[in-house]
Write a protein that holds these residues in place. Sequence first.
Motif, short mmCIF file in Angstrom:
data_model
loop_
_atom_site.label_atom_id
_atom_site.label_comp_id
_atom_site.label_asym_id
_atom_site.label_seq_id
_atom_site.Cartn_x
_atom_site.Cartn_y
_atom_site.Cartn_z
N ALA A 260 38.91 47.95 31.83
CA ALA A 260 38.25 48.15 30.53
C ALA A 260 37.83 46.86 29.82
N PRO A 261 38.70 45.84 29.71
CA PRO A 261 38.30 44.63 28.99
C PRO A 261 37.16 43.88 29.67
N PHE A 262 36.91 44.19 30.96
CA PHE A 262 35.88 43.47 31.71
C PHE A 262 34.56 44.24 31.74
N GLU B 269 27.24 53.72 38.43
CA GLU B 269 28.28 54.65 38.90
C GLU B 269 29.59 53.92 39.21
N ILE B 270 29.47 52.68 39.68
CA ILE B 270 30.69 51.89 39.92
C ILE B 270 31.35 51.56 38.58
N LEU B 271 30.52 51.17 37.64
CA LEU B 271 31.01 50.82 36.31
C LEU B 271 31.78 51.99 35.69
N ALA B 272 31.25 53.20 35.97
CA ALA B 272 31.86 54.38 35.38
C ALA B 272 33.20 54.71 36.05
N GLN B 273 33.27 54.44 37.36
CA GLN B 273 34.48 54.86 38.10
C GLN B 273 35.60 53.84 38.06
N ALA B 274 35.25 52.55 37.95
CA ALA B 274 36.25 51.50 38.11
C ALA B 274 37.34 51.58 37.05
N THR B 275 38.58 51.49 37.49
CA THR B 275 39.69 51.50 36.53
C THR B 275 40.49 50.20 36.59
#
Lengths: 350, 273
Positions: free
Chosen positions: A244-246, A257-263
């Motif tokens: 989230a902070p990144f 879609e990567i941005l949405a999935q990455a945790t």
Amino acid sequence: MDVTFKNVTFAYDNKAILHHIDFNIPEGKLISILGPSGCGKSTTLNLISGLIQPDAGQILFGDKPVTNLDALQRKVGMVFQSYALYPHMTVLENIIFPMKMAKVPKTERVAKAKELAQLVHIENEVDKHPAELSGGQQQRVAIARALAKEPAILLLDEPLSNLDARLRVQMREEIRRIQKKTGVTTVFVTHDQDEAMHISDQIMVLNDGRIQQFSTPNQLYDQPQNLFVARFIGSPVINTLPFAPFKDAFAELVAPEILAQATHIGIRSESIVSAPHQEAVLVKLPGRITRHDQYGRELLTEIQYKDQQLASTNFKQTADGDFQAFYLLKKGVFLFNAAGHKLMGGEADA
Amino acid sequence: MTKKVGTFLLYFLLLIGAFTMLIPFLWMLSTSLKTAPETLQVPPIWVPKILRFENYSAAFKTAPFMRYFINSVVVTLTTTLGQLFISILAAFAFARLRFWGQRFLFVLFLGTMMVPGEMLIISNFVTVSALHMVNSYAALIVPWLVSFFAIFTLKQTFQSVPDELYYAAKVDGASDWRFLWQILVPLSRSSIVAICILQVIGSWNSFMWPLIVTNDERFRTLPVGLQAFTSDAGTDYQLLMAASTFVIIPMVFLYLGLQKYIIAGISKSGLKG
């Protein structure tokens, strides 16, 4: 001989140890099975040896199914963690024992045992009993004994864990040398990633009875397939932080879609630098140094980015020492989804 | 200084102990060289005026001692070796194999160790006579072929051998049978020797059982044979002691030769059934 596992499952006391394992160990290579304790690595080794039989699935040596053959019929050589030398026999008798069981003629087996003693450099100790030998020497005898019946596969179960640090490094080079010289397909079980990285042609990382990744040591490090492998391989341990902070900083860099999935984000400590030289830079981030230490030739810098702490081993302190920003290199930064699978990072062009 | 005193005290006490243990043996030797009246003389005499070695030949003639001696040797050797063989196999099964009813069997066998041997004599006698085995070597040997004490001791010893040695032997191509005889048994040598010695002594000195199941002198053993010197008219002590001496001598030599194993065995198992 190469070894193939097809959909192998093993449970003990109703507890699944291995879940549907598939792999192929190529002939003549040294393979490590690496994982934390209880991950099923010794079980995998014992399944190869035939000391235990799988509940389901198939095991093949070459093209030959050996699933229901026991250790005796499979012709494997094994080195145990405790070496398991026969204490009442001399070194030579220990090496001879498997050949005696195989009914090799007496003169031949003595000659062969002496030859093996030479190969593992214990030719001067052959008349001693195991108790009179050092740990490293016992280890050598155990290897010679395992090689005595010219096994199709040599199995080593944490063979170095009883040795002190210096000897461990020396013996792992020895094992590598002996393996290269004999060309025997070798499977090496260890929980020590450093050991596995130095010795193996390929490493199988196991966790929770599942293969996490099976590839060369460099691929494991540069292209971990999931968060577990990324965390398990490498020293110091990779920085793993919530993504989230990144997210804002990465908005321009990765597909939506990567941005949405990455945790989670994983950042190797050497990929955080104060000023890039030739390396491809992924992103520049604001931050400040909270600690900077040097031990011998090791650097350790702690950087605060938003409310996250990152550790770098590649942060060159310059004269002013007052950094307002740092760079993440392209190589060594990975994004993972909630299930721990890698979404981005370690691509070949990085 | 205090250390010296301690050592002195220790040796002094040990000497007293050793001397106490030796007195009966010395008395036996002394009596075996006396005349009949001298044996009962009060106050007792330790060294007879004339050493009558002819007591030994006289004792030997009183009963067929050669026969008894051979019987004792045969019975002792077969019970010891047979018991050892059976115990090794049974101990291996209990220690290494997994089979149905294992725990139950083990507990059952363990239970038999709590029954005093004397209690079993009657039921064993009834069994032996029902099988028409009275007056035979079989009666002297068969009931002693199984000793749970030996099985239990060996099982414990076998279990102290690490699992990895078993797996190593398996991988090296050894069957259970070869693992047992080439690895477990040599590694358990001191327990095995201890079991043998205890059984040899027990069997050699056994009196009650041979007395009950034999009345034909062809099957009598040495301890039973010693009765020959006791009659309604009294006991010929000097002859009895002469005969006792040569009954005991083989055991004394056995003990001297193997004493380190005997002590190791007793202190290891810590119990004797």
